[in-house]
Design a protein around this motif. Structure first.
Motif, short mmCIF file in Angstrom:
data_model
loop_
_atom_site.label_atom_id
_atom_site.label_comp_id
_atom_site.label_asym_id
_atom_site.label_seq_id
_atom_site.Cartn_x
_atom_site.Cartn_y
_atom_site.Cartn_z
N ILE A 62 0.86 -1.18 0.00
CA ILE A 62 0.00 0.00 0.00
C ILE A 62 0.90 1.23 0.00
CG2 ILE A 62 -1.73 1.31 1.29
CD1 ILE A 62 -2.70 -1.32 2.49
N ASN A 63 0.58 2.17 -0.87
CA ASN A 63 1.37 3.39 -0.99
C ASN A 63 0.60 4.60 -0.47
OD1 ASN A 63 3.68 2.22 -2.44
ND2 ASN A 63 2.16 1.84 -4.04
N ASN A 64 1.33 5.67 -0.25
CA ASN A 64 0.74 6.91 0.22
C ASN A 64 -0.42 7.34 -0.69
OD1 ASN A 64 0.69 9.10 2.06
ND2 ASN A 64 1.72 10.39 0.57
N ASN A 65 -1.51 7.76 -0.07
CA ASN A 65 -2.70 8.25 -0.75
C ASN A 65 -3.49 7.18 -1.49
OD1 ASN A 65 -2.35 10.94 0.12
ND2 ASN A 65 -0.85 11.27 -1.49
N ASP A 66 -3.18 5.89 -1.27
CA ASP A 66 -4.00 4.84 -1.85
C ASP A 66 -5.37 4.82 -1.18
OD1 ASP A 66 -2.14 3.94 -3.67
OD2 ASP A 66 -1.55 2.17 -2.52
N VAL A 67 -6.33 4.24 -1.87
CA VAL A 67 -7.68 4.08 -1.33
C VAL A 67 -7.96 2.59 -1.24
CG1 VAL A 67 -10.13 4.53 -1.70
CG2 VAL A 67 -8.44 6.26 -2.35
N VAL A 68 -8.38 2.16 -0.04
CA VAL A 68 -8.71 0.76 0.19
C VAL A 68 -10.20 0.67 0.52
CG1 VAL A 68 -8.29 -1.27 1.61
CG2 VAL A 68 -6.40 0.27 1.05
N ALA A 69 -10.91 -0.19 -0.18
CA ALA A 69 -12.32 -0.44 0.10
C ALA A 69 -12.44 -1.76 0.83
CB ALA A 69 -13.11 -0.47 -1.20
N ILE A 70 -13.27 -1.77 1.87
CA ILE A 70 -13.57 -3.00 2.61
C ILE A 70 -15.00 -3.37 2.24
CG2 ILE A 70 -13.64 -4.12 4.87
CD1 ILE A 70 -12.12 -1.67 5.94
N MET A 71 -15.14 -4.57 1.65
CA MET A 71 -16.44 -4.96 1.12
C MET A 71 -16.90 -6.30 1.68
SD MET A 71 -15.54 -4.01 -2.80
CE MET A 71 -14.12 -5.06 -2.74
N PRO A 72 -18.18 -6.43 1.92
CA PRO A 72 -18.70 -7.73 2.35
C PRO A 72 -18.65 -8.70 1.18
CG PRO A 72 -20.50 -6.22 1.95
CD PRO A 72 -19.23 -5.43 1.80
N PRO A 73 -18.76 -10.00 1.45
CA PRO A 73 -18.78 -10.97 0.35
C PRO A 73 -19.95 -10.67 -0.60
CG PRO A 73 -18.74 -12.08 2.47
CD PRO A 73 -18.92 -10.63 2.75
N PHE A 74 -19.75 -10.95 -1.85
CA PHE A 74 -20.80 -10.72 -2.82
C PHE A 74 -20.69 -11.79 -3.90
CE2 PHE A 74 -17.09 -8.15 -3.82
CZ PHE A 74 -16.83 -8.49 -5.13
N SER A 75 -21.78 -11.99 -4.60
CA SER A 75 -21.75 -12.94 -5.72
C SER A 75 -22.43 -12.27 -6.91
CB SER A 75 -22.46 -14.23 -5.36
OG SER A 75 -23.80 -13.99 -5.01
N GLY A 76 -21.99 -12.65 -8.06
CA GLY A 76 -22.54 -12.05 -9.27
C GLY A 76 -23.53 -12.98 -9.94
N GLY A 77 -24.20 -12.45 -10.91
CA GLY A 77 -25.16 -13.27 -11.60
C GLY A 77 -25.22 -12.93 -13.06
#
Length: 77
Positions: A62-77
């Motif tokens: 991870i570098n300075n000014n990076d953006v990290v998203a924390i997401m719940p499990p998901f499934s596609g269709g």
């Protein structure tokens, strides 16, 4: 170094703010440890990380000014 962490879905219930800033984190493994220590409800929950809009499958720097998203499990269709 500062990064921005954004949470989505059920994960957002565990974090006090939609966006938080974290310093002194160098990779995604360190970030997971930090998050689960500071937000214990997150430790018992399955979630995925995305770094700059890319899903992270393995330890990633991870570098300075990076953006990290924390997401719940998901499934596609």
């Amino acid at each position: 170094m500062e990064i921005e962490v954004i949470s989505f879905g059920k994960i957002a219930e565990f974090l006090p703010q939609q966006k938080i800033s974290i310093v002194n984190i160098s990779d995604t493994d360190e970030l997971r440890v930090y998050l689960e220590k500071n937000f214990p409800d997150l430790a018992g929950t399955k979630y995925k990380l995305a770094l700059n809009k890319n899903i992270v499958q393995v330890k990633t720097e991870i570098n300075n000014n990076d953006v990290v998203a924390i997401m719940p499990p998901f499934s596609g269709g």
